[in-house]
Write a protein that holds these residues in place. Structure first.
Motif, PDB file in Angstrom:
ATOM      1  N   LYS A 151       0.824  -1.209   0.000  1.00 38.51           N
ATOM      2  CA  LYS A 151       0.000   0.000   0.000  1.00 38.51           C
ATOM      3  C   LYS A 151       0.858   1.260   0.000  1.00 38.51           C
ATOM      4  CE  LYS A 151      -4.113  -1.796  -0.078  1.00 38.51           C
ATOM      5  NZ  LYS A 151      -5.016  -1.561  -1.231  1.00 38.51           N
ATOM      6  N   GLN A 152       1.922   1.281   0.800  1.00 39.37           N
ATOM      7  CA  GLN A 152       2.816   2.430   0.825  1.00 39.37           C
ATOM      8  C   GLN A 152       3.517   2.632  -0.517  1.00 39.37           C
ATOM      9  OE1 GLN A 152       3.665   4.841   3.209  1.00 39.37           O
ATOM     10  NE2 GLN A 152       1.788   4.101   4.220  1.00 39.37           N
ATOM     11  N   TYR A 153       3.943   1.531  -1.098  1.00 43.00           N
ATOM     12  CA  TYR A 153       4.606   1.630  -2.396  1.00 43.00           C
ATOM     13  C   TYR A 153       3.638   2.164  -3.454  1.00 43.00           C
ATOM     14  CZ  TYR A 153       6.690   0.105  -6.800  1.00 43.00           C
ATOM     15  OH  TYR A 153       7.189   0.069  -8.073  1.00 43.00           O
ATOM     16  N   GLN A 170       1.824   6.310  -7.104  1.00 40.46           N
ATOM     17  CA  GLN A 170       0.707   7.108  -7.619  1.00 40.46           C
ATOM     18  C   GLN A 170       0.976   8.604  -7.440  1.00 40.46           C
ATOM     19  OE1 GLN A 170      -1.900   6.089  -9.377  1.00 40.46           O
ATOM     20  NE2 GLN A 170      -1.023   4.008  -9.306  1.00 40.46           N
ATOM     21  N   LYS A 171       1.648   8.928  -6.334  1.00 40.48           N
ATOM     22  CA  LYS A 171       1.990  10.339  -6.103  1.00 40.48           C
ATOM     23  C   LYS A 171       2.938  10.846  -7.187  1.00 40.48           C
ATOM     24  CE  LYS A 171       4.323  13.257  -2.687  1.00 40.48           C
ATOM     25  NZ  LYS A 171       4.996  13.279  -1.361  1.00 40.48           N
ATOM     26  N   ALA A 172       3.985  10.080  -7.477  1.00 40.22           N
ATOM     27  CA  ALA A 172       4.953  10.502  -8.498  1.00 40.22           C
ATOM     28  C   ALA A 172       4.302  10.593  -9.872  1.00 40.22           C
ATOM     29  CB  ALA A 172       6.131   9.523  -8.528  1.00 40.22           C
ATOM     30  N   ILE A 173       3.520   9.600 -10.233  1.00 44.24           N
ATOM     31  CA  ILE A 173       2.857   9.605 -11.542  1.00 44.24           C
ATOM     32  C   ILE A 173       1.855  10.749 -11.625  1.00 44.24           C
ATOM     33  CG2 ILE A 173       1.306   8.287 -13.031  1.00 44.24           C
ATOM     34  CD1 ILE A 173       2.629   5.737 -11.947  1.00 44.24           C
ATOM     35  N   TYR A 195      11.565   6.617  -6.233  1.00 43.18           N
ATOM     36  CA  TYR A 195      10.772   6.211  -7.396  1.00 43.18           C
ATOM     37  C   TYR A 195      10.856   7.327  -8.423  1.00 43.18           C
ATOM     38  CZ  TYR A 195       6.871   4.558 -10.263  1.00 43.18           C
ATOM     39  OH  TYR A 195       6.100   4.113 -11.310  1.00 43.18           O
ATOM     40  N   HIS A 196      11.177   7.006  -9.686  1.00 44.15           N
ATOM     41  CA  HIS A 196      11.342   7.984 -10.753  1.00 44.15           C
ATOM     42  C   HIS A 196      10.216   7.831 -11.772  1.00 44.15           C
ATOM     43  CE1 HIS A 196      13.563   9.329 -14.613  1.00 44.15           C
ATOM     44  NE2 HIS A 196      12.989  10.395 -14.030  1.00 44.15           N
ATOM     45  N   ASN A 202      12.213   6.475   1.226  1.00 42.57           N
ATOM     46  CA  ASN A 202      12.811   6.220   2.540  1.00 42.57           C
ATOM     47  C   ASN A 202      11.796   6.358   3.676  1.00 42.57           C
ATOM     48  OD1 ASN A 202      15.334   5.782   1.375  1.00 42.57           O
ATOM     49  ND2 ASN A 202      15.802   7.976   1.377  1.00 42.57           N
ATOM     50  N   GLY A 203      10.871   7.311   3.527  1.00 46.33           N
ATOM     51  CA  GLY A 203       9.864   7.485   4.574  1.00 46.33           C
ATOM     52  C   GLY A 203       8.979   6.258   4.705  1.00 46.33           C
ATOM     53  N   ALA A 204       8.560   5.726   3.540  1.00 49.32           N
ATOM     54  CA  ALA A 204       7.733   4.518   3.577  1.00 49.32           C
ATOM     55  C   ALA A 204       8.505   3.337   4.141  1.00 49.32           C
ATOM     56  CB  ALA A 204       7.230   4.193   2.177  1.00 49.32           C
TER      57      ALA A 204
END
Length: 473
Positions: free
Chosen positions: A39-41, A46-49, A130-131, A154-156
């Motif tokens: 879920k964190q990943y 989704q945030k980056a995209i 994540y890029h 790193n936070g996740a």
């Protein structure tokens, strides 16, 4: 020894349940960690995209466009890094960076970088990130642009590691507390079994009172309570059987001792006075013959009883109606009395013919012995679809109600006939044993207006055709 047995059993149960608890806790922990990690990943990706798509929709081409976008965006610049590359036609390429992005890219170049998946990377300087990338082609109004977004993972990962430590701590506490509670419960459940074992050992050691001691019956758990009750029933049954065997040996010894004493007495008499008084020899020899015959009958009865105890009956389909007629006709020649026969015709059954014959012979001999010669004996056979019933009724002195339950005991004889009619009290015991082997039942009732009725009910076992309802005499 008791404490060692107690603790060993309790710890054995505890160890098994502790292993089950540990396995359950580990599986639950792995599932929780896997679900939270996924879920964190997904949230970070989704945030980056989402940021990359938002930049593409905004069509940022100038520095003012970039500044306005940053003002309206809530992106955390400490963990999210953005680089925009605008390529106008025939003009110099423009680069826009979010705060801390240049430092992130520099650190990323300084440390060794590993590409774990198409979008996930690891750098010794910046950690996991994540890029996401989005390209906007030139359309005449807007120049071509490339949007790069890096989101730190790193936070996740730190959150996931914290979750792992908390789960490990909670699991250890749960295992310790659960193991302790299971041990207490195992001790409580095991205590009645330990008491039952100790009582069984004491009963086994006390040979003089074998089967007479009763085991303790705990109120709980219910299974141990039921087990103790059944053990006590078994002990009571064994005690009764042992008492019956002792009584049997005592009665057999007494029955054999009487004729042996008489025989030895007459042998001694012949030895002492036979030469001087030869007239006593025929009388003594007759008495010896009579007593030896009595011993022979007793021994034969004991052998039949012993054989009946170990017998396994084989069955075959027989005509019971014909068998009853044959037995009555054979007995009629040696019994000076009237025998009324009421036999349902064509009664067939899958049973042991020899056992049925011996049962009927013994019951008729018993009726003949205990009823006057001028009375009538009645033999009848009836049947239904499941059972057939043999009844032998006499017109003798009858049996008192208080003695009906004892007439099948070995060597038992009613007081009213004990000194009047010769017998050893084994005939009905043999009959009952044969009836039990044939999976039947035998009961005794009063015959009206006088005498006794013995009723034997035996199974037919296999389905048979409808019998004739007519009776033959």
């Amino acid at each position: 020894m008791k404490i060692k047995l107690f603790n060993t059993s309790a710890w054995r149960i505890t160890r098994v349940y502790a292993m089950l608890l540990a396995g359950l806790a580990v599986m639950m922990s792995l599932v929780i960690i896997l679900v939270v990690g996924v879920k964190q990943y997904q949230a970070q990706t989704q945030k980056a995209i989402g940021i990359a798509r938002a930049l593409k929709r905004s069509s940022i081409a100038t520095k003012d466009d970039w500044l306005w976008w940053r003002v309206g965006s809530s992106t955390n610049s400490h963990h999210t890094f953005i680089k925009i590359q605008v390529s106008p036609q025939h003009k110099k390429q423009k680069l826009f960076y979010s705060p801390h992005t240049k430092k992130f890219l520099k650190n990323n170049q300084l440390g060794k970088t590993y590409q774990l998946t198409d979008n996930v990377h690891y750098s010794a300087k910046t950690g996991f990130y994540y890029h996401a990338q989005s390209n906007a082609p030139a359309d005449g109004k807007w120049p071509a642009a490339r949007y790069d977004v890096w989101v730190e993972l790193n936070g996740a990962i730190n959150l996931l590691w914290l979750l792992i430590r908390l789960i490990i701590l909670i699991t250890l506490l749960f295992l310790v507390l659960g193991t302790w509670l299971i041990y207490l419960l195992a001790r409580r459940l095991n205590r009645p079994l330990v008491q039952l074992t100790e009582a069984s050992k004491r009963t086994n050691r006390d040979i003089s009172k074998t089967y007479q001691n009763q085991l303790p019956i705990p109120a709980s758990p219910q299974e141990v309570h039921d087990l103790s009750v059944e053990f006590n029933r078994l002990l009571k049954s064994l005690s009764d059987q042992a008492q019956a065997d002792r009584q049997f040996v005592s009665n057999a010894s007494h029955e054999l001792k009487t004729p042996i004493a008489a025989i030895r007495g007459h042998v001694s008499l012949i030895q002492r006075r036979g030469e001087q008084h030869p007239e006593i020899i025929p009388t003594s020899l007759a008495y010896i013959d009579e007593e030896s015959e009595r011993m022979q009958r007793l021994i034969e009865s004991l052998l039949r009883l012993s054989h009946a105890n170990q017998l396994e009956l084989t069955t075959a389909v027989i005509d019971v109606s014909q068998l009853v007629h044959q037995v009555v006709q054979s007995a009629q020649t040696s019994m000076p009395r009237t025998i009324d026969v009421h036999v349902q015709a064509h009664v067939s059954a899958e049973t042991n013919g020899d056992a049925v014959r011996q049962i009927l012979n013994s019951l008729m001999a018993n009726a003949n012995k205990y009823s006057p010669a001028d009375t009538t004996m009645t033999v009848s056979l009836t049947a239904d679809t499941k059972n057939f019933t043999l009844t032998v009724a006499d017109e003798g002195c009858g049996i008192e109600d208080s003695q009906k339950s004892q007439v099948f005991n070995r060597f038992y004889r009613a007081k009213s006939v004990r000194d009047q009619i010769e017998g050893n009290g084994l005939g009905l015991a043999i009959v009952q044993q044969l009836v039990n082997l044939a999976q039947g039942q035998i009961t005794v009732e009063d015959n009206q207006p006088q005498g006794t009725r013995f009723i034997v009910t035996l199974p037919r076992l296999k389905p048979v055709q409808q019998d004739s309802e007519k009776f033959s005499n």
